[in-house]
Design an enzyme around this catalytic site. Structure first.
Site, PDB file in Angstrom:
ATOM      1  N   TRP A  19       0.838  -1.202   0.000  1.00 19.84           N
ATOM      2  CA  TRP A  19       0.000   0.000   0.000  1.00 19.84           C
ATOM      3  C   TRP A  19       0.869   1.247   0.000  1.00 19.84           C
ATOM      4  O   TRP A  19       1.895   1.300   0.673  1.00 19.84           O
ATOM      5  CB  TRP A  19      -0.885  -0.018   1.251  1.00 19.84           C
ATOM      6  CG  TRP A  19      -1.538   1.287   1.596  1.00 19.84           C
ATOM      7  CD1 TRP A  19      -0.983   2.328   2.275  1.00 19.84           C
ATOM      8  CD2 TRP A  19      -2.875   1.677   1.294  1.00 19.84           C
ATOM      9  NE1 TRP A  19      -1.886   3.358   2.415  1.00 19.84           N
ATOM     10  CE2 TRP A  19      -3.064   2.980   1.818  1.00 19.84           C
ATOM     11  CE3 TRP A  19      -3.935   1.069   0.629  1.00 19.84           C
ATOM     12  CZ2 TRP A  19      -4.271   3.673   1.708  1.00 19.84           C
ATOM     13  CZ3 TRP A  19      -5.132   1.754   0.518  1.00 19.84           C
ATOM     14  CH2 TRP A  19      -5.294   3.041   1.053  1.00 19.84           C
ATOM     15  N   MET A  20       0.469   2.285  -0.754  1.00 15.42           N
ATOM     16  CA  MET A  20       1.080   3.602  -0.621  1.00 15.42           C
ATOM     17  C   MET A  20      -0.019   4.637  -0.511  1.00 15.42           C
ATOM     18  O   MET A  20      -1.095   4.486  -1.070  1.00 15.42           O
ATOM     19  CB  MET A  20       2.006   3.940  -1.799  1.00 15.42           C
ATOM     20  CG  MET A  20       1.344   4.294  -3.104  1.00 15.42           C
ATOM     21  SD  MET A  20       2.462   5.158  -4.269  1.00 15.42           S
ATOM     22  CE  MET A  20       2.478   6.807  -3.530  1.00 15.42           C
ATOM     23  N   ASP A  22       0.180   9.074   1.079  1.00 17.18           N
ATOM     24  CA  ASP A  22       0.708  10.430   0.904  1.00 17.18           C
ATOM     25  C   ASP A  22       2.197  10.490   0.550  1.00 17.18           C
ATOM     26  O   ASP A  22       3.020   9.788   1.147  1.00 17.18           O
ATOM     27  CB  ASP A  22       0.546  11.224   2.204  1.00 17.18           C
ATOM     28  CG  ASP A  22      -0.866  11.240   2.731  1.00 17.18           C
ATOM     29  OD1 ASP A  22      -1.776  10.759   2.021  1.00 17.18           O
ATOM     30  OD2 ASP A  22      -1.058  11.716   3.858  1.00 17.18           O
ATOM     31  N   TRP A 262      -0.880  11.950  -4.073  1.00 17.67           N
ATOM     32  CA  TRP A 262      -1.310  10.560  -3.978  1.00 17.67           C
ATOM     33  C   TRP A 262      -2.573  10.376  -4.795  1.00 17.67           C
ATOM     34  O   TRP A 262      -3.527  11.140  -4.667  1.00 17.67           O
ATOM     35  CB  TRP A 262      -1.555  10.205  -2.511  1.00 17.67           C
ATOM     36  CG  TRP A 262      -2.289   8.927  -2.261  1.00 17.67           C
ATOM     37  CD1 TRP A 262      -2.142   7.734  -2.915  1.00 17.67           C
ATOM     38  CD2 TRP A 262      -3.292   8.691  -1.248  1.00 17.67           C
ATOM     39  NE1 TRP A 262      -2.974   6.773  -2.377  1.00 17.67           N
ATOM     40  CE2 TRP A 262      -3.691   7.333  -1.371  1.00 17.67           C
ATOM     41  CE3 TRP A 262      -3.875   9.488  -0.271  1.00 17.67           C
ATOM     42  CZ2 TRP A 262      -4.665   6.774  -0.527  1.00 17.67           C
ATOM     43  CZ3 TRP A 262      -4.835   8.941   0.571  1.00 17.67           C
ATOM     44  CH2 TRP A 262      -5.224   7.590   0.447  1.00 17.67           C
TER      45      TRP A 262
END
Length: 410
Positions: A19-20, A22, A262
């Site tokens: 997960w990514m 900001d 993001w």
């Protein structure tokens, strides 16, 4: 990296796995751009936060690096924050050839971490103690910038003291911080970015939040003031966390304003989330006051190949295939009537008469630029596409003063 996965961007950064969210601590140092980001390496959903890390020589070709901040090593909640290059060694932390690279994170109190190897490994400052305490019960997302007129650092941190807003701190050395003022606004939520920008030869300051809402004002080194009673937005499609554009941050130690955000609406079997394509921003005057204008960074030129152009062209009514490709850049100007750019048979971008429109196409992302209009989109192109054709559609005879299609290398 599983580049064959549907919607995995080829000109938009995403992590190899996990997960990514900001962007964090964006900065430039000795020819390398550093992009840190909120990262849960073992999960496809938000989880215990690390700082992921990627580097680039040119903002468009990224190499993922080992984790920069790890909760097993670095104390506190490693949530969003900013970073700076301490070129003046105001902190006194320099030891060896590299200037200190200093990043800030933490909730309910700001913590500091520093690198002496060019931004790859970080040490908690003073054991990871809180070095700045914002007001309110909740606070997070410190962003730091150098204030040249006073020769000091300024920090802005979101907090919930008596409603949404940001606290301002100043420091001569990045280590000792004084809280000096607060800017309160009901619309202002999370991830502040604070940027000096030129407007007609004068320096003004742009303060923005996670949704890209912004105001323009003055900063004397201690207090931010603005005559604006309501904000403008960077994009024409602002959204909440997890939307197509959130938590954009500007790079430190560059001579222009470059930001990345993001994009949370994209995912695959092994990854979730991607970064927006980097944009350069400037303030322009309008009859309604200064506004932020965004455009892709010039380095996109290095990705172009197989360019086709139609100067002063005429098209009959119908659908005209311009080319094929899942990563491309289009620019159209001077259309004599309304028309449409059809992307891969599944997504239409309208073009108004005489509009100059620029479009970046990736496998799961689109960016649209037209004057002050900037739209940053996650689009399910790879799964919805009816082929790779990029076409111009018109209901009647059409003249354009310029039409250019660049294929882009991944």
């Amino acid at each position: 990296m599983t580049a064959a996965e549907p919607n995995r961007g080829l000109i938009h950064f995403s992590p190899r796995s996990g997960w990514m969210n900001d962007p964090n601590g964006l900065l430039h140092y000795r020819g390398t751009y550093h992009f840190y980001f909120q990262h849960a390496p073992g999960s496809l959903v938000w989880d215990t936060m690390h700082w992921g890390h990627a580097t680039s020589p040119d903002l468009v070709r990224w190499t993922e690096q080992p984790i920069a901040l790890d909760p097993a090593i670095h104390p506190g909640d490693l949530w969003s924050g900013g970073g700076v290059v301490d070129l003046r060694n105001t902190s006194g932390l320099k030891s060896g050839d590299h200037d200190p690279i200093v990043v800030f994170s933490g909730t309910q109190g700001v913590r500091m971490f520093y690198s002496l190897d060019g931004g790859f490994t970080f040490t908690p400052y003073d054991g990871g103690r809180v070095i700045a305490q914002p007001s309110g019960r909740e606070s997070r997302d410190p962003k730091v910038v150098w204030h040249e007129p006073t020769g000091q650092w300024a920090m802005v941190v979101w907090s919930d003291a008596d409603g949404n807003g940001v606290d301002f701190f100043v420091s001569p050395d990045l280590l000792q911080w004084e809280r000096t003022s607060r800017y309160a606004a009901g619309w202002f939520f999370e991830c502040p970015d604070f940027t000096p920008m030129d407007l007609d030869g004068e320096t003004v300051w742009v303060l923005r939040d996670a949704r890209g809402s912004y105001v323009v004002g003055a900063f004397d080194g201690r207090t931010f003031t603005t005559a604006w009673t309501s904000p403008q937005t960077i994009t024409t499609n602002p959204g909440a966390a997890g939307s197509d554009y959130y938590a954009a941050q500007s790079f430190d130690n560059v001579d222009r304003t470059v930001t990345m955000a993001w994009q949370g609406g994209n995912h695959g079997a092994t990854w979730t989330g991607n970064a927006s394509f980097p944009v350069e921003q400037e303030l322009v005057g309008t009859p309604d006051g200064p506004r932020v204008l965004s455009r892709p960074v010039d380095e996109i030129r290095t990705l172009r190949h197989d360019t086709q152009s139609w100067p002063e062209a005429t098209f009959s009514a119908g659908t005209h295939v311009l080319g094929e490709g899942c990563t491309a850049e289009l620019e159209i100007a001077g259309a004599s009537r309304a028309c449409t750019l059809r992307i891969r048979g599944c997504f239409d971008v309208p073009v108004a008469p005489d509009e100059t429109l620029r479009l970046l196409v990736d496998r799961g992302q689109l960016a649209v630029f037209s004057g002050l209009d900037y739209r940053c989109l996650n689009v399910d192109l790879d799964r919805r596409a009816a082929g790779d054709e990029i076409a111009l559609v018109t209901d009647g005879p059409l003249r354009v003063s310029s039409l250019v299609l660049h294929q882009l290398r991944p």
